[in-house]
Motif scaffolding. Sequence first.
Motif, PDB file in Angstrom:
ATOM      1  N   SER A 178      35.564  46.346  49.126  1.00 23.76           N
ATOM      2  CA  SER A 178      35.391  46.233  50.304  1.00 23.76           C
ATOM      3  C   SER A 178      36.479  45.424  50.894  1.00 23.76           C
ATOM      4  O   SER A 178      36.008  44.651  52.187  1.00 23.76           O
ATOM      5  CB  SER A 178      33.891  45.675  50.463  1.00 23.76           C
ATOM      6  OG  SER A 178      34.017  44.226  49.883  1.00 23.76           O
ATOM      7  N   GLY A 179      37.407  44.710  50.063  1.00 24.86           N
ATOM      8  CA  GLY A 179      38.175  43.766  50.631  1.00 24.86           C
ATOM      9  C   GLY A 179      37.779  42.312  50.339  1.00 24.86           C
ATOM     10  O   GLY A 179      38.237  41.334  50.553  1.00 24.86           O
ATOM     11  N   ARG A 180      36.618  42.166  49.457  1.00 30.60           N
ATOM     12  CA  ARG A 180      36.045  40.935  49.290  1.00 30.60           C
ATOM     13  C   ARG A 180      36.727  40.485  47.903  1.00 30.60           C
ATOM     14  O   ARG A 180      36.381  41.086  46.820  1.00 30.60           O
ATOM     15  CB  ARG A 180      34.576  41.131  48.863  1.00 30.60           C
ATOM     16  CG  ARG A 180      33.895  39.845  48.840  1.00 30.60           C
ATOM     17  CD  ARG A 180      32.174  39.996  48.469  1.00 30.60           C
ATOM     18  NE  ARG A 180      31.839  40.439  49.722  1.00 30.60           N
ATOM     19  CZ  ARG A 180      31.298  39.344  50.670  1.00 30.60           C
ATOM     20  NH1 ARG A 180      31.587  38.170  50.374  1.00 30.60           N
ATOM     21  NH2 ARG A 180      30.901  40.036  51.747  1.00 30.60           N
ATOM     22  N   ASP A 181      37.364  39.119  48.014  1.00 26.74           N
ATOM     23  CA  ASP A 181      37.940  38.539  46.819  1.00 26.74           C
ATOM     24  C   ASP A 181      36.938  37.499  46.481  1.00 26.74           C
ATOM     25  O   ASP A 181      36.837  36.449  47.061  1.00 26.74           O
ATOM     26  CB  ASP A 181      39.304  37.963  47.131  1.00 26.74           C
ATOM     27  CG  ASP A 181      39.838  37.549  45.712  1.00 26.74           C
ATOM     28  OD1 ASP A 181      39.152  37.335  44.832  1.00 26.74           O
ATOM     29  OD2 ASP A 181      41.295  36.945  46.009  1.00 26.74           O
ATOM     30  N   VAL A 182      36.131  37.613  45.321  1.00 26.34           N
ATOM     31  CA  VAL A 182      35.215  36.717  45.001  1.00 26.34           C
ATOM     32  C   VAL A 182      35.913  35.378  44.549  1.00 26.34           C
ATOM     33  O   VAL A 182      34.898  34.554  44.117  1.00 26.34           O
ATOM     34  CB  VAL A 182      34.141  37.315  44.337  1.00 26.34           C
ATOM     35  CG1 VAL A 182      33.410  38.636  44.607  1.00 26.34           C
ATOM     36  CG2 VAL A 182      34.835  37.925  42.685  1.00 26.34           C
ATOM     37  N   LEU A 183      36.853  35.457  44.190  1.00 29.01           N
ATOM     38  CA  LEU A 183      37.831  34.391  43.671  1.00 29.01           C
ATOM     39  C   LEU A 183      38.386  33.612  44.571  1.00 29.01           C
ATOM     40  O   LEU A 183      39.162  32.484  44.362  1.00 29.01           O
ATOM     41  CB  LEU A 183      38.606  34.615  42.523  1.00 29.01           C
ATOM     42  CG  LEU A 183      37.711  35.622  41.250  1.00 29.01           C
ATOM     43  CD1 LEU A 183      38.835  35.675  40.307  1.00 29.01           C
ATOM     44  CD2 LEU A 183      36.571  34.853  40.883  1.00 29.01           C
ATOM     45  N   LYS A 184      38.217  33.938  45.855  1.00 28.48           N
ATOM     46  CA  LYS A 184      39.301  33.395  47.074  1.00 28.48           C
ATOM     47  C   LYS A 184      39.061  31.730  47.193  1.00 28.48           C
ATOM     48  O   LYS A 184      40.252  31.091  47.619  1.00 28.48           O
ATOM     49  CB  LYS A 184      39.205  33.947  48.285  1.00 28.48           C
ATOM     50  CG  LYS A 184      37.669  33.788  48.971  1.00 28.48           C
ATOM     51  CD  LYS A 184      37.719  34.682  50.334  1.00 28.48           C
ATOM     52  CE  LYS A 184      36.428  34.300  51.077  1.00 28.48           C
ATOM     53  NZ  LYS A 184      36.143  33.009  51.643  1.00 28.48           N
ATOM     54  N   ASP A 185      37.793  31.268  46.654  1.00 29.70           N
ATOM     55  CA  ASP A 185      37.756  29.714  46.997  1.00 29.70           C
ATOM     56  C   ASP A 185      37.831  29.137  45.623  1.00 29.70           C
ATOM     57  O   ASP A 185      37.256  27.823  45.436  1.00 29.70           O
ATOM     58  CB  ASP A 185      36.319  29.734  47.851  1.00 29.70           C
ATOM     59  CG  ASP A 185      36.687  29.990  49.224  1.00 29.70           C
ATOM     60  OD1 ASP A 185      37.643  30.106  49.930  1.00 29.70           O
ATOM     61  OD2 ASP A 185      35.404  30.568  49.721  1.00 29.70           O
ATOM     62  N   ARG A 186      38.286  29.788  44.584  1.00 32.53           N
ATOM     63  CA  ARG A 186      38.366  29.181  43.440  1.00 32.53           C
ATOM     64  C   ARG A 186      39.612  29.268  42.773  1.00 32.53           C
ATOM     65  O   ARG A 186      40.073  30.075  41.723  1.00 32.53           O
ATOM     66  CB  ARG A 186      37.178  29.978  42.340  1.00 32.53           C
ATOM     67  CG  ARG A 186      35.684  29.735  42.760  1.00 32.53           C
ATOM     68  CD  ARG A 186      34.791  30.719  41.923  1.00 32.53           C
ATOM     69  NE  ARG A 186      33.470  30.365  42.477  1.00 32.53           N
ATOM     70  CZ  ARG A 186      32.593  29.464  41.778  1.00 32.53           C
ATOM     71  NH1 ARG A 186      33.218  28.754  40.841  1.00 32.53           N
ATOM     72  NH2 ARG A 186      31.331  29.174  42.233  1.00 32.53           N
ATOM     73  N   PRO A 187      40.486  28.264  43.036  1.00 33.87           N
ATOM     74  CA  PRO A 187      41.906  28.290  42.369  1.00 33.87           C
ATOM     75  C   PRO A 187      42.066  28.472  40.969  1.00 33.87           C
ATOM     76  O   PRO A 187      43.243  29.004  40.598  1.00 33.87           O
ATOM     77  CB  PRO A 187      42.344  27.009  43.040  1.00 33.87           C
ATOM     78  CG  PRO A 187      41.240  26.241  43.415  1.00 33.87           C
ATOM     79  CD  PRO A 187      40.291  27.128  43.721  1.00 33.87           C
ATOM     80  N   LYS A 188      41.121  27.750  40.360  1.00 35.35           N
ATOM     81  CA  LYS A 188      41.027  27.765  38.831  1.00 35.35           C
ATOM     82  C   LYS A 188      40.973  29.343  38.229  1.00 35.35           C
ATOM     83  O   LYS A 188      41.609  29.729  37.404  1.00 35.35           O
ATOM     84  CB  LYS A 188      40.108  26.958  38.288  1.00 35.35           C
ATOM     85  CG  LYS A 188      40.246  26.710  36.580  1.00 35.35           C
ATOM     86  CD  LYS A 188      39.369  25.684  36.294  1.00 35.35           C
ATOM     87  CE  LYS A 188      39.242  25.386  34.726  1.00 35.35           C
ATOM     88  NZ  LYS A 188      38.165  24.295  34.378  1.00 35.35           N
ATOM     89  N   LEU A 189      40.173  30.022  38.802  1.00 36.70           N
ATOM     90  CA  LEU A 189      39.800  31.411  38.398  1.00 36.70           C
ATOM     91  C   LEU A 189      40.880  32.205  39.010  1.00 36.70           C
ATOM     92  O   LEU A 189      41.296  33.319  38.383  1.00 36.70           O
ATOM     93  CB  LEU A 189      38.412  31.883  38.737  1.00 36.70           C
ATOM     94  CG  LEU A 189      37.196  31.139  37.990  1.00 36.70           C
ATOM     95  CD1 LEU A 189      35.899  31.712  38.406  1.00 36.70           C
ATOM     96  CD2 LEU A 189      37.473  31.733  36.618  1.00 36.70           C
ATOM     97  N   GLN A 190      41.473  31.894  40.107  1.00 39.43           N
ATOM     98  CA  GLN A 190      42.723  32.919  40.671  1.00 39.43           C
ATOM     99  C   GLN A 190      43.711  32.491  39.837  1.00 39.43           C
ATOM    100  O   GLN A 190      44.457  33.680  39.467  1.00 39.43           O
ATOM    101  CB  GLN A 190      42.923  32.140  41.881  1.00 39.43           C
ATOM    102  CG  GLN A 190      42.025  32.638  43.193  1.00 39.43           C
ATOM    103  CD  GLN A 190      42.443  32.016  44.515  1.00 39.43           C
ATOM    104  OE1 GLN A 190      43.669  31.659  44.714  1.00 39.43           O
ATOM    105  NE2 GLN A 190      41.708  32.463  45.378  1.00 39.43           N
ATOM    106  N   SER A 191      44.039  31.545  39.245  1.00 37.24           N
ATOM    107  CA  SER A 191      45.087  31.273  38.381  1.00 37.24           C
ATOM    108  C   SER A 191      44.922  32.209  37.034  1.00 37.24           C
ATOM    109  O   SER A 191      45.697  32.686  36.318  1.00 37.24           O
ATOM    110  CB  SER A 191      45.312  29.780  37.951  1.00 37.24           C
ATOM    111  OG  SER A 191      45.843  29.163  39.074  1.00 37.24           O
ATOM    112  N   TRP A 192      43.798  32.188  36.611  1.00 38.89           N
ATOM    113  CA  TRP A 192      43.429  32.767  35.418  1.00 38.89           C
ATOM    114  C   TRP A 192      43.393  34.445  35.635  1.00 38.89           C
ATOM    115  O   TRP A 192      44.073  34.905  34.796  1.00 38.89           O
ATOM    116  CB  TRP A 192      41.786  32.595  34.926  1.00 38.89           C
ATOM    117  CG  TRP A 192      41.266  33.508  34.185  1.00 38.89           C
ATOM    118  CD1 TRP A 192      41.442  33.838  32.765  1.00 38.89           C
ATOM    119  CD2 TRP A 192      40.448  34.700  34.472  1.00 38.89           C
ATOM    120  NE1 TRP A 192      40.561  34.846  32.384  1.00 38.89           N
ATOM    121  CE2 TRP A 192      40.127  35.343  33.432  1.00 38.89           C
ATOM    122  CE3 TRP A 192      39.818  34.912  35.811  1.00 38.89           C
ATOM    123  CZ2 TRP A 192      39.182  36.638  33.296  1.00 38.89           C
ATOM    124  CZ3 TRP A 192      38.890  36.164  35.560  1.00 38.89           C
ATOM    125  CH2 TRP A 192      38.731  36.965  34.549  1.00 38.89           C
TER     126      TRP A 192
END
Length: 227
Positions: free
Chosen positions: A183-197
Motif C-alpha cells: 500500500s506504500g506503507r513503510d513501517v520502518l520509516k521512523d526507525r533508522p536503526k531498523l532501516q539500516s538493518w
Amino acid sequence: MAGRQAVKAYLDLLSQPCRALLIFLKHNRIPHTVELVALRKGQHKTPEFSKLNPMQKVPVLDDNGFVLTESDAILKYLATTYNVPDHWYPKLPEKRARVDEYTAWHHVNTRMHASTVFLQEVIFPRMGQPTNPVKFKKALTDLDGTLDMLENMFLKRQAFLCGHDISLADLLAVCELMQPMCSGRDVLKDRPKLQSWRSRVQSALSDSFDEAHSVVYQIRQKFTAKL
C-alpha cells in the motif's frame, strides 16, 4: 548433491514465507523449480494440491519425494541438508538457539501483526470489505510494539537479528515487514536503526531480494496510483 533432482517449490509470491523460500533457494543456488499456486484463484484448494498438503497452504517443498510444509521447517531443512553457508542456521548450539528463539517468536509477532496491517489496508478493501478503523489502529499499535522488540531484544547493537551475519531470522522478518509496502506503507520509516538493518539484509541478498519482491512493487504502484 549427486543423483538428486531439483527440489520443487509450490509458491504464491504474494505470500511472505513463499518469498523467503524463493530468495533462499536462489541466493544459495539450490537447484529448484517453481510451481506457482495462485491463492486468489483457489488453486490451493484443488484436489491435487490438497493431496500434496491437506492444510491447503503454501509454501510446500518436494525434495525428491520428501514433501514438507511450513516455511520455518522448510528453510531449516534446506539449510541443514544442502551445502549453504553456516551463518544461515549455525551448527553451534548457542548460535542456532538464537535463530530458533526468533523464529518461535516470529509467527505470533512480526508475522501476525505485519500481516494484519496488510490485510486491513490492502486485501479486505480489494474484496469489497472496508478497512475496520478500530482493528487497523490496533494492528498498527501491535506492530509498533513488535518493532520495539526487534530493535531492543533481537537487533540491539548487532548487524543482524541473531548476530553479525545474516540468518534465517533476518530473511523471515524482512519478508514480513515488506508486506505493508503493497500500500506504500513503510513501517520502518521512523526507525533508522531498523532501516539500516533492512538495507544490510537487502545488500546481503543482492538481486534475489528485489526479484522475489517484484509482486510487492507492482501492487504498490497500482495502489498508490489510485490515491
